[in-house]
Design a protein around this motif. Structure first.
Motif, short mmCIF file in Angstrom:
data_model
loop_
_atom_site.label_atom_id
_atom_site.label_comp_id
_atom_site.label_asym_id
_atom_site.label_seq_id
_atom_site.Cartn_x
_atom_site.Cartn_y
_atom_site.Cartn_z
N MET A 1 0.60 -1.39 -0.18
CA MET A 1 -0.05 0.01 -0.05
C MET A 1 0.83 1.43 0.25
O MET A 1 0.16 2.35 0.08
N ILE B 1 -4.68 6.77 -0.12
CA ILE B 1 -5.60 5.43 0.07
C ILE B 1 -6.58 5.68 -0.92
O ILE B 1 -7.70 5.92 -0.49
N LEU C 1 -6.31 -0.21 -2.54
CA LEU C 1 -6.85 -1.12 -1.87
C LEU C 1 -6.66 -2.51 -2.64
O LEU C 1 -6.96 -3.59 -2.15
N LEU D 1 -9.44 -5.75 5.80
CA LEU D 1 -9.12 -4.87 4.71
C LEU D 1 -10.70 -4.36 4.32
O LEU D 1 -10.72 -3.02 3.96
N ALA E 1 -11.08 -0.35 4.23
CA ALA E 1 -11.68 0.58 3.00
C ALA E 1 -12.69 1.28 3.58
O ALA E 1 -12.98 2.28 2.72
N LEU F 1 -15.42 -2.38 -0.08
CA LEU F 1 -14.63 -3.50 -0.50
C LEU F 1 -15.24 -4.73 -0.14
O LEU F 1 -15.77 -4.96 1.19
#
Length: 603
Positions: free
Chosen positions: A236, A281, A286, A306, A310, A317
């Protein structure tokens, strides 16, 4: 760019359009409130009271970045003990570039290894939200221009990132501490655990094996959730490149830590390249994280983390995104529990840089994303090294130096990443196949139903788990009891499987990131405590789990199944071990496929 990666990214952007717009509007609003400039004199005096005179002068004059240090240091956890001296190193490095820093907050950090099978494990997942809240408390004083986030393990890094995203108008750099030196191999440790579960090893033998495996400062050396966190921070673009798996005692480590300070100052509004975390981000980052998780055979816990991360950044996500990517992302690394190597051997073979390089060359990662290093993701395909005593980076060899640990994209360990979405009349679940023999990808067997880990252990010790079976452990979701890991089920299930029984686990709970050799449908949602289908199962019902078809179902006529009443969950109020303080989280936690969080709902 691979067309599936492109399409998943496009769907994520479209699905999240309204939510992301609201998030960016909040960032814009925060940016209008210039740090310190709107603080009253008394407010600012409180912030400066304990500062040295030179730092006071810099802060009063303005024009230089003032950085928050947030740390999960404690000396109970081996992974976090090395962080004790980082704030001094970071302040010195920031002073060299004309910046200042204050230790803004210490966040709690608990160890799943210590609490496995104990009541305290019920607080593990909830600790992630508390860490995010503690991060926000440290930052809410409104005097900072960026943040340095010191943390490593399971819920700590996701919690720090969720908290940092709530202050997404500030730049952020994440600072790890590295793994402990290799000790007793993970395979040998697991074998002793299985022998102990069978009554063939004494407690003294078990303790000796555990002490041989966990023996120094740094993260545990298996590729569980803690070490998956570190690889994802590289993917990331939130680390200094190459810093994930450099040991605490390496001469590289202090140089990497100092570089983190330099980068956060450079990325501040007073620096050369402003990079707010909330803009960094984005959907591409992601997707890159999910791809790296799959290619490395990482922890199933990130099926929870995650989506929660997100949502904190304004994106939705889904597990369908994971599944679509898993079908086209190859498995490029074998690190325990997916192989015999530990993370130190993985690092020596090329580590995260190898995996990211191969994925980039194959068009499976978005290359031109913003990173704290400022060179796109290509900066993370080289390994950190020393040149004349200075920090430098070098290219990896084109061919694998250890083909049993890392492979090229053209010769992967498996064609798919191995995180499968299962769906059927029992709900939705995730299953990890990267450590699972394909011979165990399908089972059709009677359900054996239990309400907790301890009752399964008692049944095993009494010899009651005979024949092929699907072990169902229900009322283990976020709303029921905080979704503890059920890691102590793995040695006994592995024993049953090794003895010739066909077995699988189905649960609305979770497993350790180091589990994988037994088929396990995890995070079943809706969970039983919320009326999910697991609450309708009865002992002896035939359950089918099929990885290839992506199904999880009870074999009953639709009319009979729909007419069956669910079992009611009569769990007493959790008390002791601090559990009673988290009753609100149990009432409000989101479903597992949204992260099991109280923080990432609609705003």
């Amino acid at each position: 760019m691979h067309p599936v990666v492109e399409s998943v990214t496009a769907r994520l952007i479209e699905r999240s359009r309204e939510r992301r717009t609201r998030y960016l509007q909040r960032l814009e609003s925060a940016l209008q409130r210039e740090p310190r400039q709107q603080l009253g004199c008394s407010n600012l005096a409180h912030a400066l009271a304990a500062q040295a005179s030179d730092a006071r002068l810099i802060l009063r004059q303005g024009g230089a970045p003032h950085i928050a240090i947030l740390s999960s240091y404690n000396d109970l956890l081996s992974a976090h003990a090395p962080l004790q001296h980082y704030p001094v190193q970071l302040r010195q490095a920031l002073a060299e570039v004309g910046a200042t820093a204050q230790f803004a907050a210490g966040v709690p950090a608990m160890c799943d290894g210590i609490t496995q099978g104990e009541p305290g494990m019920q607080l593990s997942l909830f600790s992630r939200d508390l860490i995010a809240q503690a991060t926000a408390i440290g930052l809410t004083h409104g005097i900072f221009d960026g943040g340095l986030y010191l943390g490593v393990c399971d819920k700590i890094v996701p919690g720090l990132l969720i908290g940092a995203l709530s202050f997404g108008h500030l730049p952020a750099v994440f600072v790890p501490s590295g793994p402990m030196a290799s000790g007793l191999s993970n395979g040998e440790k697991a074998a002793v655990r299985q022998r102990y579960a069978r009554g063939e090893a004494t407690r003294e033998e078990l303790l000796a094996a555990e002490l041989g495996a966990y023996h120094g400062a740094g993260t545990c050396t298996f590729y569980g959730t803690a070490n998956t966190n570190q690889l994802l921070m590289e993917a990331m673009g939130l680390h200094v490149p190459g810093s994930a798996f450099v040991p605490p005692d390496s001469p590289l480590r202090p140089l990497l830590t100092r570089e983190a300070a330099r980068l956060v100052a450079r990325n501040s509004r007073q620096g050369e390249r402003w990079l707010p975390l909330g803009q960094q981000i984005d959907a591409r980052v992601l997707v890159n994280a999910v791809v790296a998780l799959l290619a490395s055979g990482g922890s199933t816990n990130h099926g929870l983390h995650l989506p929660a991360i997100a949502r904190a950044a304004g994106f939705e996500l889904t597990w369908e995104d994971f599944a679509a990517l898993s079908r086209v992302v190859p498995l490029l690394a074998r690190v325990y529990p997916n192989g015999q190597a530990d993370v130190n051997q993985f690092q020596a073979a090329g580590g995260p840089a190898w995996v990211l390089r191969e994925l980039l060359q194959a068009g499976l990662l978005h290359a031109e994303v913003a990173t704290v290093a400022g060179e796109g993701l290509a900066a993370y395909t080289r390994e950190a090294c020393l040149e004349a005593g200075e920090l430098a980076w070098r290219a990896l060899p084109p061919d694998s130096p250890a083909p049993d640990i890392v492979r090229t994209y053209s010769q992967p360990f498996a064609a798919e990443g191995g995180l499968v979405l299962l769906q059927g009349n029992l709900g939705r679940a995730q299953l990890k196949t990267s450590a699972l023999d394909p011979a165990f990808w399908h089972i059709r067997a009677p359900a054996r139903i239990f309400r907790d880990e301890a009752s399964v252990q008692h049944a095993y010790q009494a010899g009651l788990l005979q024949g092929d079976l699907v072990l169902v452990v229900r009322f283990q979701g976020p709303r029921a009891n905080g979704m503890p890991e059920l890691h102590k089920l793995m040695p006994l299930l592995a024993n049953l499987q090794a003895a010739g029984q066909r077995v699988a686990l189905v649960t609305d709970g979770r497993l350790s990131g180091a589990s994988g050799q037994v088929a396990a449908a995890l995070h079943v949602t809706p969970e039983a405590a919320c009326g999910g289908a697991l609450a309708k199962l009865r002992d002896g019902d035939i359950v089918e789990l099929d990885v290839r078809r992506g199904t999880l179902a009870v074999q009953l006529a639709a009319e009979e199944w729909s007419a069956r009443e669910p079992v009611t969950h009569h769990e007493p109020l959790a008390a002791g071990f601090g559990l009673e303080l988290f009753s609100l989280q149990r009432r409000l936690a989101s479903p597992a496929d949204q992260g099991g969080s109280i923080l990432t709902g609609e705003h």
